[in-house]
Design an enzyme around this catalytic site. Structure first.
Site: not given
Length: 519
Positions: A248-249, A253, A270, A304
């Site tokens: 995620g963002s 995170g 991640e 990403c």
């Protein structure tokens, strides 16, 4: 053509077991009778509803957790190669449904059909990898300083993996984590993105028969679709879950990392990427251009590992810029339905993502940069959903606030450099550290880029782009990207607990470091 797509979609949904209204929770082979709010999943292609999901409740979550805890007690005792055999059969099941699941990924997420097929292939590949790894959960032997003693370490099953996946790779990231967790002897509780729940339900249906035929305990592979008000902070703070894996963002995170850290749990994160390609004056530009364009435009810039920054040597800057403009002009004529093989760029996930893109384009001008191509929102026939944009190229400085952020959209920044030292410094001078690349035929430049004084990213490539990581390597990044690793290499160790063992097979009890203790 539209009728053909609609007919194909109906066939795909029926084959994958997706109904008009679907349960949002499963313990493996059993779907629960969920009673939460009913939400719809819409395709970003045209904004139409695909199907509905009945969200899980807190009671469903408690049931799943209890089932998972009980399943772990027996699953951890199954020999690892036998667990690998289950994973092998999951891979075979995915092969039979590759085209259908790839279509649904494209339909629900918006990436091209070829990319959807590629995502399912990643699932198949990690299954193959994990099958082999199930026979190679190696520990080490050490030499004891004490006579008649043996020392070694080994890896043991950890427990429950709480898995939170993102919309951009709605099923591949599940496989990266779940297949390694399964061969490690763990059980999985999967919370997919609320933007792409149907691909998760379809995946659960695909593996359902495998779990049943292999007599896998109910609760080894769990799925729960729930609103964040029902399953949010309470999921990551649950002490019954020793390992949380989240994609995620960076902002999300940081919050998850803090919550899990407070209970001394483990976390794989991640998070954001702000990936750069350095184009040296010694580069094969013909090789570089396709990698740059795919890295920046593929998946509409929603990877990403998407290429965000292009750091170009000043001697070839104008040439590279011209080639990119020509390439982007071609791409701009092939924006549309990602299920149409003629299209190169599909939609963003939703109108909120489009707004982020628009605001980023505006911010470039405010900070002194210049958009030299694209940046518009498309409308008219075929673009009624409001989710299509023209990929943008902008000339900027690396220190701009907007350049330091990750914009999850097809927005590529051009930056000049003079020396390789400057280029590497520009590559590293952002908060994120996921993927990076250099195009050069100069061995010294390539080796410096890969050295301890080179790229500070978790992934560093030479003469290939920033996106398209293979499952054989450990995937992840540094700094605000989170520092976690999943998929290949020795990432399997994260899903297990390490134990050191010492065995005394002699008649005496010598203490370590020669200590004496007389009674």
């Amino acid at each position: 053509m539209e009728k053909v797509f609609e007919s194909k979609t109906k066939e795909v949904l029926a084959s994958l077991g997706i109904n008009n209204i679907n349960s949002g929770a499963s313990t493996g082979t059993q779907w629960l009778k969920t009673a939460g709010d009913i939400t719809s999943s819409y395709t970003p292609i045209d904004g139409k509803e695909i199907a509905k999901v009945t969200n899980a409740t807190s009671g469903d979550f408690d049931h799943i957790m209890k089932t998972a805890q009980e399943a772990f007690l027996s699953w951890r005792k199954v020999p690892a190669p036998a667990r690998g055999e289950v994973v092998r059969k999951i891979g075979l099941a995915l092969r039979t449904q590759k085209e259908n699941l790839g279509w649904l990924v494209s339909l629900e997420m918006g990436k091209s059909y070829q990319e959807g097929l590629g995502e399912v292939q990643e699932m198949i590949d990690i299954c193959d990898f994990a099958v082999g790894q199930s026979r190679m959960l190696y520990g080490f032997t050490m030499q004891s300083e004490r006579a008649n003693h043996r020392m070694y370490d080994q890896y043991q099953p950890l427990g429950i993996l709480g898995l939170i996946t993102s919309f951009n790779f709605p099923v591949a990231v599940w496989a990266w984590n779940a297949m390694l967790a399964l061969i490690a002897g763990d059980v999985v509780v999967w919370k997919p993105s609320s933007k792409t729940p149907l691909t998760a339900l379809a995946t659960q249906n695909i593996i359902r028969d495998v779990l049943k035929d292999c007599n896998v305990p109910e609760g080894v592979c769990n799925l729960i679709v729930a609103k964040s008000s029902v399953l949010g902070d309470n999921f990551v703070e649950d002490k019954r879950i020793p390992l949380i894996s989240i994609t995620g963002s960076t902002a999300v995170g940081k919050k998850v990392g803090r919550i899990v850290g407070e209970r001394l749990g483990r976390v794989i994160q991640e998070l954001g990427g702000n990936n750069a390609i350095i184009v040296s004056k010694h580069a094969d530009i013909d090789l570089a251009i396709p990698a740059i364009v795919f890295g920046a435009v593929g998946t509409a810039g929603q990877r990403c590992t998407s290429t965000r920054r292009l750091i170009i040597h000043e001697d070839i800057y104008d040439d590279v810029k011209l080639r990119l403009l020509n390439a982007y002009k071609q791409v701009s004529t092939r924006i549309g339905n990602p299920l149409d093989p003629k299209m190169l760029c599909g939609p963003l996930i939703d109108v909120k993502a489009v707004d982020v893109f628009v605001q980023a384009v505006k911010a470039i001008a405010k900070e002194g940069g210049k958009v030299i191509f694209g940046g518009e929102v498309l409308n008219g026939p075929g673009f009624e959903a409001g989710t299509y944009v023209v990929p943008a190229i902008a000339e900027v400085q690396n220190h701009y606030h907007i350049v330091q952020e990750e914009t999850f959209a097809p927005l590529l920044y051009l930056i000049k450099y003079k020396t390789i030292d400057e280029a590497i410094a520009l590559n590293n001078n952002v908060p994120q550290g996921l993927s990076s690349s250099i195009f050069t035929l100069d061995m010294r430049e390539a080796e410096q880029f890969l050295s301890q004084a080179g790229s500070d990213c978790g992934i560093a490539n030479v003469n290939i782009g920033t996106s398209g990581a293979e499952i054989g390597g450990a995937f992840g990044g540094e700094k605000e990207t989170g520092g976690g690793r999943e998929s290949g290499s020795d990432a399997w160790k994260t899903y297990m607990r390490r134990q050191t063992n010492t065995i005394n097979y002699g008649k005496d009890l010598p203490l370590a470091q020669g200590i004496t203790f007389d009674l």
